[in-house]
Design a protein around this motif. Structure first.
Motif, short mmCIF file in Angstrom:
data_model
loop_
_atom_site.label_atom_id
_atom_site.label_comp_id
_atom_site.label_asym_id
_atom_site.label_seq_id
_atom_site.Cartn_x
_atom_site.Cartn_y
_atom_site.Cartn_z
N GLY A 159 45.91 25.07 29.88
CA GLY A 159 46.90 24.00 29.26
C GLY A 159 48.28 23.48 30.66
N ASP A 160 48.89 25.25 30.52
CA ASP A 160 50.25 25.36 30.80
C ASP A 160 49.85 24.79 32.74
OD1 ASP A 160 48.34 27.58 31.08
OD2 ASP A 160 50.54 28.70 31.82
N HIS A 161 48.51 24.95 33.08
CA HIS A 161 48.89 24.44 34.50
C HIS A 161 47.92 22.54 34.93
CE1 HIS A 161 49.61 28.96 35.86
NE2 HIS A 161 48.90 28.14 34.60
N ALA A 162 46.99 22.78 33.96
CA ALA A 162 46.29 21.49 33.67
C ALA A 162 46.26 20.21 33.09
CB ALA A 162 45.08 21.44 34.13
N THR B 83 57.19 32.63 39.68
CA THR B 83 57.27 32.28 39.03
C THR B 83 57.16 32.06 36.76
OG1 THR B 83 54.78 32.20 37.86
CG2 THR B 83 55.76 30.39 39.51
N HIS B 84 56.11 32.72 36.27
CA HIS B 84 56.56 32.85 34.80
C HIS B 84 55.74 33.96 34.78
CE1 HIS B 84 52.71 30.95 35.71
NE2 HIS B 84 52.05 31.29 34.43
N GLY B 85 56.64 34.50 32.82
CA GLY B 85 56.25 36.61 32.60
C GLY B 85 57.82 36.72 33.11
N ASP C 94 42.90 38.01 31.68
CA ASP C 94 42.59 36.83 32.89
C ASP C 94 43.47 37.47 33.92
OD1 ASP C 94 39.50 37.09 31.93
OD2 ASP C 94 40.19 34.84 30.93
N HIS C 95 44.32 38.57 33.10
CA HIS C 95 45.62 38.17 34.61
C HIS C 95 45.71 39.83 35.05
CE1 HIS C 95 47.95 34.59 32.87
NE2 HIS C 95 46.61 34.66 32.06
N ALA C 96 46.43 40.11 35.92
CA ALA C 96 46.88 40.85 36.93
C ALA C 96 47.54 41.71 36.29
CB ALA C 96 46.83 40.41 38.02
N GLY D 108 49.32 30.32 41.90
CA GLY D 108 48.39 30.03 39.60
C GLY D 108 48.53 31.08 39.06
N ASP D 109 47.62 31.93 37.97
CA ASP D 109 47.43 32.73 37.59
C ASP D 109 46.14 33.60 38.19
OD1 ASP D 109 48.92 31.85 35.51
OD2 ASP D 109 47.15 30.97 34.54
N PHE D 110 45.92 34.79 38.14
CA PHE D 110 44.93 35.25 38.56
C PHE D 110 44.92 36.86 38.05
CE2 PHE D 110 47.30 38.69 41.82
CZ PHE D 110 48.29 37.88 41.30
N GLU E 66 53.39 28.31 29.09
CA GLU E 66 53.28 29.14 28.00
C GLU E 66 52.33 29.45 28.12
OE1 GLU E 66 54.55 27.43 24.16
OE2 GLU E 66 56.56 27.41 24.89
N GLU E 67 51.72 30.60 28.18
CA GLU E 67 50.61 31.38 29.07
C GLU E 67 49.44 30.51 27.88
OE1 GLU E 67 48.52 31.67 31.93
OE2 GLU E 67 50.81 32.24 32.19
N GLU E 68 48.40 30.66 28.42
CA GLU E 68 46.60 30.57 27.70
C GLU E 68 46.45 30.73 27.78
OE1 GLU E 68 44.35 26.34 26.19
OE2 GLU E 68 44.89 26.30 28.54
N THR F 213 46.02 23.74 40.06
CA THR F 213 44.77 25.32 40.15
C THR F 213 44.06 25.87 39.63
OG1 THR F 213 46.68 26.54 38.88
CG2 THR F 213 47.63 26.34 41.49
N HIS F 214 43.80 25.52 38.33
CA HIS F 214 43.08 25.77 37.74
C HIS F 214 43.42 25.26 35.59
CE1 HIS F 214 45.66 28.71 35.71
NE2 HIS F 214 45.17 28.75 35.07
N GLY F 215 41.97 25.27 34.98
CA GLY F 215 42.21 24.87 34.23
C GLY F 215 43.04 24.63 33.08
#
Ligand SMILES: [Zn+2]
Ligand SMILES: [Zn+2]
Length: 342
Positions: free
Chosen positions: A47-50, A311-313, A289-291, A122-124, A338-340, A43-45
């Motif tokens: 580190g906890d996703h890519a 998912t996470h949080g 950068d998160h809702a 993903g994250d939004f 782990e949120e970056e 979904t995006h770059g």
């Protein structure tokens, strides 16, 4: 949970969490897997996703470019770019990537299988970000959402208001250097754009670890104005200057070159006093950068999905809220998040 029989009317039979990550069975791929896999949709770059090492990776061209910068070109990964709005058949699943408004290239993965649509967000975030196109709500049967700031206490103030605090401090202490802690991917470039929008047209100095991603953003048409590497400065006192660095550099030897720096940190976590203290920030700036809670709950209404997987949080609060408005909600308990760059 592993399910052997595919049943398009039961979404958990064709997309489900595994120890390696969220697995889409009829497409035989993972979404943002926690380890290297044969086929990944990213979904995006962050580190906890890519992660590096996938045999094949499908993502937006911007996300693949970010991954190449971070993972030394990924020569062993077959890279499949998919632009926003284009559709691609993977196995028996139609995959589309739709803007998530999180960072450059960030996308929601829209997966369709036999008439059923699952959106992995993903994250939004929902507020405007000058470095990426805005989040687009996609009506779906199942919406998979993050929950980084999913508590009513999390209300992100206006980003220009927070930037105003920084600029007032710079004006009040003209003999000091303002050291602003930002994550290298996303936050850094957004803060620079916000500073420009607020009228700061002086040179913005950068810690060396921020250079390559700033260049990548510039190469993708995000104009950051006059920026320079701190180490390239000649006869520069940095008095009255704004210097961006990773949050960890604030307490580092590196920061000793600046006379009486004023440390600031930009993060959604700056809302939490203990976290702000821990970060060493004299000037905590709540720029995320998160809702926030209001954006998360509004998004559940906007996508109108009868099912929501979190998912996470802070999963519990969002699951509880979703159930209270009649949504069939559950927590997925995905490993490896782990949120970056929050
Ligand atoms: Zn992220
Ligand atoms: Zn994340």
């Amino acid at each position: 949970m592993t399910v052997d029989t595919l049943n398009p009317r039961s979404p958990r039979s064709w997309l489900y969490p595994t120890p390696r990550g969220l697995y889409c069975k009829p497409g035989d791929f993972y979404v943002d897997p926690a380890v290297a896999v044969p086929r990944a949709v990213i979904t995006h770059g962050h580190g906890d996703h890519a992660r590096p090492g996938h045999r094949a990776a499908l993502a937006t061209p911007e996300t693949l470019a970010i991954m190449r910068v971070r993972f030394e070109d990924m020569p062993d990964t077959s890279q499949q770019p998919l632009k926003y709005g284009e559709s691609l058949r993977v196995g028996e699943v139609d995959v589309q990537l739709v803007p998530a408004g999180h960072i450059l290239g960030s996308a929601q993965a829209v997966l369709e299988y036999k008439g059923q649509r699952i959106v992995v967000s993903g994250d939004f975030k929902r507020r405007p970000d000058p470095t990426c196109p805005p989040f687009e709500p996609v009506p779906c049967d199942v919406f998979i959402t993050e929950a980084t700031f999913a508590l009513p206490v999390f209300h992100h103030p206006s980003d220009m208001g927070e930037i105003g605090k920084l600029l007032r401090s710079v004006a009040t202490f003209p003999d000091h250097t303002h050291l602003v802690g930002v994550y290298a991917l996303g936050k850094c470039q957004r803060v620079i754009k916000l500073l420009r929008a607020a009228g700061w047209d002086q040179r913005i100095w950068l810690h060396g670890s921020l250079l390559s991603l700033c260049k990548l953003y510039q190469d993708h048409g995000v104009d950051l104005g006059d920026t320079a590497h701190v180490s390239d400065a000649i006869l520069e006192t940095f008095k009255g200057a704004i210097v961006l660095c990773p949050p960890s550099a604030i307490a580092d030897r590196w920061s000793r070159r600046f006379a009486e720096p004023v440390p600031a940190v930009c993060s959604g976590w700056m809302r939490v006093r203990a976290r702000a203290r821990q970060s060493g920030a004299e000037l905590p700036l709540i720029i995320s950068d998160h809702a926030d809670w209001a954006e998360l709950t509004q998004t559940l209404k906007d996508v109108g999905a009868p099912k929501v997987w979190v998912t996470h949080g802070r999963e519990e609060a969002l699951v509880h809220y979703a159930r209270s408005i009649g949504i069939d909600a559950e927590a997925l308990h995905l490993a490896g998040r782990e949120e970056e760059g929050a």
